[in-house]
Scaffold this motif. Structure first.
Motif, PDB file in Angstrom:
ATOM      1  N   ALA A  43       0.832  -1.211   0.000  1.00 29.47           N
ATOM      2  CA  ALA A  43       0.000   0.000   0.000  1.00 29.47           C
ATOM      3  C   ALA A  43       0.863   1.255   0.000  1.00 29.47           C
ATOM      4  O   ALA A  43       0.596   2.209  -0.746  1.00 29.47           O
ATOM      5  CB  ALA A  43      -0.934  -0.015   1.211  1.00 29.47           C
ATOM      6  N   GLU A  44       1.878   1.264   0.829  1.00 33.42           N
ATOM      7  CA  GLU A  44       2.767   2.430   0.904  1.00 33.42           C
ATOM      8  C   GLU A  44       3.546   2.605  -0.394  1.00 33.42           C
ATOM      9  O   GLU A  44       3.741   3.734  -0.874  1.00 33.42           O
ATOM     10  CB  GLU A  44       3.723   2.282   2.089  1.00 33.42           C
ATOM     11  N   ALA A  45       4.010   1.489  -0.971  1.00 33.73           N
ATOM     12  CA  ALA A  45       4.746   1.575  -2.235  1.00 33.73           C
ATOM     13  C   ALA A  45       3.865   2.157  -3.340  1.00 33.73           C
ATOM     14  O   ALA A  45       4.320   3.013  -4.122  1.00 33.73           O
ATOM     15  CB  ALA A  45       5.251   0.186  -2.633  1.00 33.73           C
ATOM     16  N   LYS A  46       2.616   1.726  -3.413  1.00 33.71           N
ATOM     17  CA  LYS A  46       1.710   2.247  -4.437  1.00 33.71           C
ATOM     18  C   LYS A  46       1.454   3.737  -4.248  1.00 33.71           C
ATOM     19  O   LYS A  46       1.415   4.511  -5.224  1.00 33.71           O
ATOM     20  CB  LYS A  46       0.395   1.473  -4.413  1.00 33.71           C
ATOM     21  N   ALA A  47       1.307   4.140  -2.985  1.00 31.68           N
ATOM     22  CA  ALA A  47       1.063   5.556  -2.709  1.00 31.68           C
ATOM     23  C   ALA A  47       2.273   6.405  -3.093  1.00 31.68           C
ATOM     24  O   ALA A  47       2.133   7.460  -3.724  1.00 31.68           O
ATOM     25  CB  ALA A  47       0.716   5.743  -1.235  1.00 31.68           C
TER      26      ALA A  47
ATOM     27  N   TYR B   7       9.698   0.386  -7.429  1.00 35.78           N
ATOM     28  CA  TYR B   7       9.378  -0.030  -8.798  1.00 35.78           C
ATOM     29  C   TYR B   7       9.115  -1.532  -8.860  1.00 35.78           C
ATOM     30  O   TYR B   7       8.150  -1.989  -9.480  1.00 35.78           O
ATOM     31  CB  TYR B   7      10.524   0.313  -9.753  1.00 35.78           C
ATOM     32  N   SER B   8       9.993  -2.325  -8.255  1.00 41.66           N
ATOM     33  CA  SER B   8       9.829  -3.782  -8.336  1.00 41.66           C
ATOM     34  C   SER B   8       8.564  -4.228  -7.605  1.00 41.66           C
ATOM     35  O   SER B   8       7.884  -5.166  -8.037  1.00 41.66           O
ATOM     36  CB  SER B   8      11.060  -4.496  -7.776  1.00 41.66           C
ATOM     37  N   THR B   9       8.210  -3.540  -6.510  1.00 41.80           N
ATOM     38  CA  THR B   9       6.998  -3.898  -5.767  1.00 41.80           C
ATOM     39  C   THR B   9       5.741  -3.642  -6.587  1.00 41.80           C
ATOM     40  O   THR B   9       4.856  -4.511  -6.688  1.00 41.80           O
ATOM     41  CB  THR B   9       6.935  -3.123  -4.445  1.00 41.80           C
ATOM     42  N   VAL B  10       5.628  -2.464  -7.168  1.00 37.21           N
ATOM     43  CA  VAL B  10       4.398  -2.148  -7.919  1.00 37.21           C
ATOM     44  C   VAL B  10       4.313  -2.984  -9.193  1.00 37.21           C
ATOM     45  O   VAL B  10       3.216  -3.386  -9.617  1.00 37.21           O
ATOM     46  CB  VAL B  10       4.294  -0.642  -8.241  1.00 37.21           C
ATOM     47  N   LEU B  11       5.448  -3.313  -9.802  1.00 40.26           N
ATOM     48  CA  LEU B  11       5.419  -4.146 -10.998  1.00 40.26           C
ATOM     49  C   LEU B  11       5.031  -5.588 -10.660  1.00 40.26           C
ATOM     50  O   LEU B  11       4.239  -6.215 -11.365  1.00 40.26           O
ATOM     51  CB  LEU B  11       6.789  -4.130 -11.686  1.00 40.26           C
ATOM     52  N   ALA B  12       5.592  -6.116  -9.558  1.00 40.71           N
ATOM     53  CA  ALA B  12       5.317  -7.502  -9.177  1.00 40.71           C
ATOM     54  C   ALA B  12       3.876  -7.706  -8.740  1.00 40.71           C
ATOM     55  O   ALA B  12       3.362  -8.828  -8.813  1.00 40.71           O
ATOM     56  CB  ALA B  12       6.265  -7.930  -8.056  1.00 40.71           C
ATOM     57  N   ASN B  13       3.222  -6.640  -8.287  1.00 40.85           N
ATOM     58  CA  ASN B  13       1.850  -6.759  -7.775  1.00 40.85           C
ATOM     59  C   ASN B  13       0.839  -6.008  -8.624  1.00 40.85           C
ATOM     60  O   ASN B  13      -0.326  -5.887  -8.243  1.00 40.85           O
ATOM     61  CB  ASN B  13       1.802  -6.226  -6.336  1.00 40.85           C
TER      62      ASN B  13
END
Length: 854
Positions: A664-668, A689-695
């Motif tokens: 959630a924090e990464a997306k924000a 970047y890797s978090t939002v791409l992976a999810n």
């Protein structure tokens, strides 16, 4: 197997090259005029030089014209004369033309786009190991040294630099100028360099008044300031450490837009990838600053170790690379102690070396070279990282004073000449009084390293002491050990009371006593190049010490790193190591966490094959949660360099594992970053970047692509390109693979973009099928280059089935790749090791992961 090649005939050698080159950046050609002063050693009618991809129009020796013939396979040119050439010096004159190739070797083309959108073309060089012959006919072997007088005829608006200072600039016709450079010291051809293009630079002088410049693409000169600071600190450090002056009047460091390696130590003109030299005060991460400091330290060490004194032949490449890979850390530790760089060494170098050298398809540090393609293969973790680790162990054993004195003797005795490993051992032995060659030749001439098994019991007749029995054998990941190799192993022993004991294990087994203590640890500080296999009771004592915070950071690293390797070799169950990971929840240091998560990644490969990725991610979430809660997202005033690095690795792991609040924090943060409202700090960009791409899906993927298109900073481009493959949707992964071979990605980055798309078994197989379907393209672009072997490593090392191994084997039998031959064998060996591990430990891994809710 690649065909062996013959060394050049020894009836003649060069004394001086007087070279004039005229590159044409519009049609990517060059022409050259050259006069070589030749020492004829014995009467001969022929001169044989190296030449490749060069057309020679004419050649004369003194006044005698030559008949010219080429051997394309051997990359030689023969000049035949009507009568014998007299013994002594003569002049070989020739004119020739060539192509500025696009393969990042020899004399080649490069380009970048400036801030106004203009394409800026450059002509640059990369001659190591055997590519000077693509720019000028020459005796292209390290022992055949000569001096060089270089003149570049270029457009008057372009920058032209070479190894030495410019001495004159003369206008010639059609807006061209002839830029003449001072004569070089006597040196090997692979160290010759010249660059033509448009560059900015920053300038300074070090404490010894050596002129220093850092050249950058136009508009980026401020990004060269950190590297200039590093160089100004580093060059005087080496001068004092070696007690030998830097022999040139200047030192230039230049960022090359297209560059296959990380950097190249050309004497006086060191060339770098942009990501290994440039630091942006607002957009570079702490990891990048650390990396730039290390690479600058490495290349400047070569100005002495490699350039002033050069190996006689590529068999002793490690003398250059192993030594520079060790002393770069010594230098950075002196200049930037806040980096705690020696702790990084145990992961970045020692661990890499031990991992590769446990394979049957490794090679000794000193390795015979049978063909030019084999030279590229030994630019690997054995020559660099094992070489560095062996030097570090030797330095600890001899002590710094004796070690420094030995290095000074070695450099002074062999300066401007060539040397062998035995010459170094002799100088160190003379300075220390120790039998250096007797101890060390096993480490450089034997493949592999030992595992030290140790058990303890109360000493007979003395309750205050423990008797330790230690045994050595060659450590092998696969199969029973059938080797009778022995090493002379300097072993340190640390007890809970803080006492250190040192011994030399020269036999298969030995016993000695230490004062009784709550725990005993071998190899404190990770100095030794070996693994340790403790008896069950000794291991339990160390785990208890770990849980009570009694082990140093490097010893905590050492314990888990050795145990993962022992598990891979089948000496301990993998589940035992997974259970041990729980003891690391209180860990607070980046290197330990980074290595632990990397080692767990090798188990993730198995979990993926077993269809248990969701449970594996749950395991990772509970493991990393406590450390993440301690650090959080936001930097604190008390944070140091290590905390900055750790925050990124924890958030990245948890984000890819689907941790809800991290996601959630990464997306924000990503949304605010893309809108320009609040840029993400550079240290956290890769993990976000890797978090939002992976999810995420197409929307997030397109948003990251827009960031890629907007930036002109190479560090940011690489950061994004290496993350893009984290997208899980098959159609998005395919887009990444297509992007990797498009003109939107620099050729130097293609391999690593593909590697970034190999994060799961499904993704790896898709990438492998893609590469096979485009194999002719990869061969055309990377044949004869180390990047091809890197591609094999990244693609093929982590398969888990016999079918995958058979597929890889069959493909390369049908499509030989000589420059990656050893890497192919290593990949096959790793795959078959994974098959064996799954058969041995697969059921227990399933049982272990059953406790975690997906």
């Amino acid at each position: 197997m690649s065909k062996p090649f013959e060394r050049l005939p020894t009836h003649s050698k060069p004394v001086n090259y007087n070279l004039t080159l005229t590159p044409n950046l519009n049609d990517f050609t060059f022409k050259g005029e050259q006069v070589i002063t030749v020492q004829v050693i014995e009467p001969t009618k022929t001169l044989v030089l190296n030449s490749a991809e060069i057309e020679i129009q004419s050649a004369k020796f003194n006044d005698a014209s030559a008949e010219i013939s080429f051997n394309t396979e051997e990359e030689t040119v023969k000049f035949s004369f009507p009568s014998e050439l007299p013994v002594g010096e003569g002049k070989l004159s020739m004119s020739f033309t060539g192509i500025l190739n696009d393969r990042m070797k020899g004399f080649y083309r490069s380009k970048y786009t400036d801030s106004d959108g203009n394409e800026i073309r450059c002509a640059v060089t990369q001659f190591e190991p055997t590519d000077a012959r693509r720019s000028l006919p020459c005796w292209d072997e390290p022992e055949l040294k000569a001096t060089f007088d270089v003149t570049l005829v270029v457009d008057k608006n372009l920058t032209a630099v070479s190894n030495m200072l410019e001495v004159s600039r003369t206008e010639v016709a059609d807006g061209l100028v002839a830029v003449k450079f001072d004569r070089t010291p006597i040196m090997s051809t692979y160290l010759l360099a010249y660059v033509v293009g448009k560059f900015d630079y920053v300038e300074g002088r070090d404490a010894d008044f050596i002129k220093m410049r850092v050249f950058t693409p136009i508009g980026k000169k401020d990004q060269g300031l950190f590297a200039l600071e590093v160089a100004k600190k580093t060059l005087p450090f080496y001068r004092k450490f070696f007690n030998v002056a830097y022999p040139l009047p200047k030192l230039d460091l230049i960022a090359i837009p297209d560059f296959a390696a990380g950097a190249m130590e050309n004497w006086g003109l060191v060339t770098y990838r942009e990501t290994a030299l440039l630091v942006d005060a607002d957009n570079s991460s702490a990891a990048t600053k650390e990396w730039v400091a290390l690479v600058v330290g490495h290349e400047l060490a070569h100005q002495w170790f490699g350039n002033l004194v050069t190996m006689k032949w590529w068999t002793d490449l490690w003398l250059n690379e192993g030594f520079a890979s060790w002393i770069e850390y010594l230098c950075v530790d002196h200049c930037y102690p806040e980096f705690d760089i020696w702790t990084r060494f145990v992961q970045s170098d020692l661990s890499r070396a031990l991992e590769l050298d446990a394979l049957e398809n490794s090679h000794p540090i000193q390795v015979e070279v049978g063909n030019p393609s084999e030279i590229d293969e030994i630019f690997d973790a054995i020559s660099y990282s094992k070489g560095a680790s062996v030097i570090r162990m030797l330095h600890e054993w001899l002590g710094q004073d004796a070690f420094r004195e030995g290095l000074t003797r070695y450099l002074k005795q062999n300066k401007f000449a060539n040397a062998s490993t035995e010459n170094l051992w002799e100088a160190l032995a003379d300075a220390s009084g120790q039998p250096v060659q007797f101890v060390m030749e096993g480490w450089t001439k034997q493949m592999g390293y030992p595992v030290i098994s140790v058990a303890s019991k109360p000493a007979e007749g003395d309750d205050s002491k423990l008797e330790l029995t230690i045994t050595q054998e060659k450590f092998q990941l696969g199969g029973a050990n059938k080797s009778d190799l022995l090493w002379r192993v300097p072993i340190q022993v640390l007890t809970a009371t803080g006492h250190k004991h040192q011994l030399m294990l020269a036999e298969k087994s030995d016993s000695f006593t230490v004062p009784k203590a709550a725990w005993v640890k071998l190899n404190p500080g990770c100095i030794g190049v070996y693994r340790v296999d403790y008896s069950a009771s000794m291991l339990q004592d160390l785990i208890a010490a770990l849980k009570h915070g009694q082990l140093s950071q490097r010893d905590r690293f050492n314990l888990e790193n050795d145990l993962f390797a022992l598990a891979a070799a089948g000496r301990v169950p993998i589940v035992q190591v997974l259970q041990l990971a729980d003891a690391y929840k209180a860990e607070q240091f980046y290197t330990v966490w980074s290595d632990l998560l990397s080692n767990l990644g090798s188990v993730q490969v198995l979990a993926d094959h077993l269809g248990l990725l969701d449970k594996w991610r749950a395991f990772l979430r509970q493991l990393c949660e406590p450390a993440y809660q301690r650090l959080g997202w936001d930097a604190r005033p008390a944070d140091g360099h290590d905390a900055t690095l750790l925050r990124s690795v924890l958030i990245g792991c948890l984000g890819r594992a689907g941790h809800e609040s991290v996601l959630a924090e990464a997306k924000a943060k990503f949304a605010k970053h893309c809108s320009g409202e609040c840029p993400i700090t550079p240290d956290l960009r890769a993990c976000v970047y890797s978090t939002v791409l992976a999810n995420g899906g197409v929307e997030e993927f397109e948003a990251v692509l827009k960031l890629l298109e907007k930036t002109d900073m190479q560090e940011e481009k690489v950061r994004i390109l290496r993350c893009l493959g984290r997208a899980r949707a098959p159609e998005l992964r395919q887009r990444v693979l297509e992007l990797a071979v498009s003109d939107k990605v620099r050729l130097q980055d293609t391999v690593f973009v593909i590697g970034g798309a190999c994060h799961s078994l499904e993704a790896r197989r898709a990438a492998w099928q893609f590469v096979k379907s485009r194999w002719s393209w990869f061969v055309e672009k990377f044949a004869g280059q180390f990047l091809l072997s890197r591609l094999v490593q990244l693609l093929c090392n982590d398969f888990c089935t016999a079918e995958d191994a058979d597929d890889v084997d069959a493909f390369f039998k049908a499509n030989p790749a000589p420059s990656a031959e050893r890497n192919i064998k290593q990949a096959l060996e790793n795959t078959r090791l994974n098959v064996a591990i799954l058969a041995r430990d697969g059921d227990s891994v399933k049982e272990f992961l059953a406790q975690f809710a997906a």
